[in-house]
Design an enzyme around this catalytic site. Structure first.
Site, PDB file in Angstrom:
ATOM      1  N   TRP A 107       0.821  -1.215   0.000  1.00 61.59           N
ATOM      2  CA  TRP A 107       0.000   0.000   0.000  1.00 61.59           C
ATOM      3  C   TRP A 107       0.848   1.256   0.000  1.00 61.59           C
ATOM      4  CZ3 TRP A 107      -4.327  -0.299  -2.150  1.00 61.59           C
ATOM      5  CH2 TRP A 107      -5.086  -1.469  -2.065  1.00 61.59           C
ATOM      6  N   ASP A 181      -2.070   6.363   6.444  1.00 60.88           N
ATOM      7  CA  ASP A 181      -3.123   5.582   5.802  1.00 60.88           C
ATOM      8  C   ASP A 181      -3.532   4.526   6.827  1.00 60.88           C
ATOM      9  OD1 ASP A 181      -4.672   3.773   4.427  1.00 60.88           O
ATOM     10  OD2 ASP A 181      -3.247   3.439   2.788  1.00 60.88           O
ATOM     11  N   LYS A 205     -12.952  -1.866   5.230  1.00 58.76           N
ATOM     12  CA  LYS A 205     -12.233  -2.850   6.034  1.00 58.76           C
ATOM     13  C   LYS A 205     -12.865  -2.932   7.421  1.00 58.76           C
ATOM     14  CE  LYS A 205      -9.529  -2.766   2.453  1.00 58.76           C
ATOM     15  NZ  LYS A 205      -8.353  -1.949   2.266  1.00 58.76           N
TER      16      LYS A 205
HETATM   17  C1  LIG Z   1      -7.782  -1.356   0.976  1.00 57.54           C
HETATM   18  C2  LIG Z   1      -6.702  -0.363   1.199  1.00 57.54           C
HETATM   19  C3  LIG Z   1      -6.527   0.750   0.357  1.00 57.54           C
HETATM   20  C4  LIG Z   1      -7.303   0.957  -0.923  1.00 57.54           C
HETATM   21  O1  LIG Z   1      -8.615   1.193  -0.795  1.00 57.54           O
HETATM   22  P1  LIG Z   1      -9.531   1.429  -2.083  1.00 57.54           P
HETATM   23  O2  LIG Z   1     -10.851   1.709  -1.454  1.00 57.54           O
HETATM   24  O3  LIG Z   1      -9.508   0.200  -2.930  1.00 57.54           O
HETATM   25  O4  LIG Z   1      -9.011   2.617  -2.810  1.00 57.54           O
HETATM   26  C5  LIG Z   1      -5.520   1.646   0.656  1.00 57.54           C
HETATM   27  N1  LIG Z   1      -4.734   1.471   1.732  1.00 57.54           N
HETATM   28  C6  LIG Z   1      -4.868   0.419   2.555  1.00 57.54           C
HETATM   29  C7  LIG Z   1      -3.970   0.280   3.722  1.00 57.54           C
HETATM   30  C8  LIG Z   1      -5.864  -0.528   2.313  1.00 57.54           C
HETATM   31  O5  LIG Z   1      -6.002  -1.585   3.136  1.00 57.54           O
END
Ligand SMILES: *Cc1c(COP(=O)(O)O)cnc(C)c1O
Length: 369
Positions: A107, A181, A205
């Site tokens: 990521w 993030d 998530k």
């Molecule tokens: C799932 C995830 C993303 C991406 O999310 P999208 O909704 O597909 O853009 C970005 N960073 C992390 C840490 C993630 O787990």
């Protein structure tokens, strides 16, 4: 409904059954806080009507309470997910200059590449040498003086590494704000906002359905977007309009709000954190005591949310997954870039689900002996 399978998906992920049931009951006629019918489902409401405004304000207030967000941070509900934020953050914060990025897995690697379209990312540290099974020690990070911000992914969903403590950039000699993030562990534990300038996370998530992206940003970081930044992605514009500059993802915000209420009934984030520690320990302890299964991540940075693991004999993977499904344990297949298995055990996964997984792991091993 008590026989509903346990779902270990990394995302979109399982949601609390109570939340789904409440949403189902309110699907065609949402009642207000006094129980009065509105005659409309949430999807059918104007985002500017009093009904949806009430839903929105409650969701924001509950989130602020759960995460103890200080007054001088704005909470924005946006669209585009974490991947869009990889562009939106540099569009708003970089001023087209340089930033520091710590690469600890897939990521943050994506964040680094996307940022290069808008500014000059500098690799401050990387965990690549260990195949992203360790985290580079913050004391060794090469932070630059000019960086407009430092990007860190605090839980790498694919590689299963997590910062159990946020880096203290000031103590490391940097004056840049920290951008995190936190998509895949938001609300699983508390956040020390004194160390953070901006946090972003997609909802799918640990919060609710895909479609809404949470951004928590310190007010002094607003107002510096590049000219080319789309209006709908300009944090200042979004903040000035209370996340209603364009139509927000109303249903996803409503579902997120139901999850926030559920979390409060569970005792809040501190209580969830204790449960998440216990869940992760149960699973890692089993894996560590097995020669049939293994997890490769260093013990001090193992994710409490995403647990990648491997069978010693990969030719048994298909049989493992088929047996798991038959035992009511869904979506355990690992990410294709890592292989093996992955159990995502977000807030909505009860410890009984983790125990059921451990029981299955043990039973499967015995049938293969
Ligand atoms: C799932 C995830 C993303 C991406 O999310 P999208 O909704 O597909 O853009 C970005 N960073 C992390 C840490 C993630 O787990």
């Amino acid at each position: 409904m008590s026989t509903r399978p346990y779902n270990f998906s990394a995302g979109p992920a399982a949601m609390p059954l109570e939340v789904l049931q409440q949403a189902a009951a309110e699907m065609t006629d949402w009642p207000d806080a006094q129980g009065r019918p509105s005659g409309m489902g949430v999807m059918e409401m104007s985002h500017r009507g009093k009904e949806f405004i009430a839903i929105y304000e409650q969701a924001e207030a509950d989130l602020r309470e759960l995460l103890a967000v200080p007054e001088h941070f704005k909470v924005l509900f946006m669209q585009g997910g974490g991947i869009a934020e990889n562009a939106i953050v540099p569009l708003n914060l970089s001023r087209g200059e340089s930033i520091d990025v710590v690469v600890t897995g897939s990521w943050s690697e994506k964040s680094f590449k996307e940022a290069a379209k808008f500014c000059t990312p500098h690799l401050a540290a990387s965990g690549k040498d260990s195949n992203f099974t360790t985290l580079p020690d913050p004391a060794q990070w090469k932070l630059s003086d000019q960086a407009r911000y430092v990007h860190v992914c605090t839980n790498e969903t694919i590689h299963g590494v997590e910062f159990h403590q946020l880096p203290d950039l000031q103590a490391l000699g940097s004056h840049a704000p920290l951008v995190i993030d936190f998509s895949s562990h938001v609300l699983s534990r508390s956040v020390d906002w004194s160390k953070v300038g901006l946090a972003f996370g997609g909802a799918q998530k640990n919060i609710g359905p895909a479609g809404v992206t949470l951004v928590v940003v310190r007010e002094d970081l607003l107002g510096h977007a590049l000219q080319v930044c789309p209006s709908a992605f300009n944090y200042q514009t979004v903040a000035d309009h209370g996340s209603m500059y364009n139509t927000p993802p109303t249903y996803s915000i409503y579902m997120a709000g139901l999850t926030f209420q559920w979390l409060k009934r569970q005792g809040g984030v501190a209580a969830m954190e204790q449960r998440n520690i216990a869940k992760a320990q149960l699973l890692y302890d089993f894996l560590d005591n097995s020669s049939f299964y293994s997890n490769h991540v260093a013990a001090d940075c193992r994710s409490r949310m995403n647990v990648p693991f491997f069978l010693a004999d990969a030719t048994r993977n298909e049989a493992f997954l088929a047996g798991a499904k038959a035992a009511g344990l869904l979506q355990l297949k690992g990410h294709k870039s890592v292989g093996g298995m992955r159990a995502s055990i977000y807030n909505a996964m009860p410890i009984e689900g983790v125990q059921a997984l451990v029981d299955y792991l043990r039973a499967f091993e015995q049938t293969q002996a």
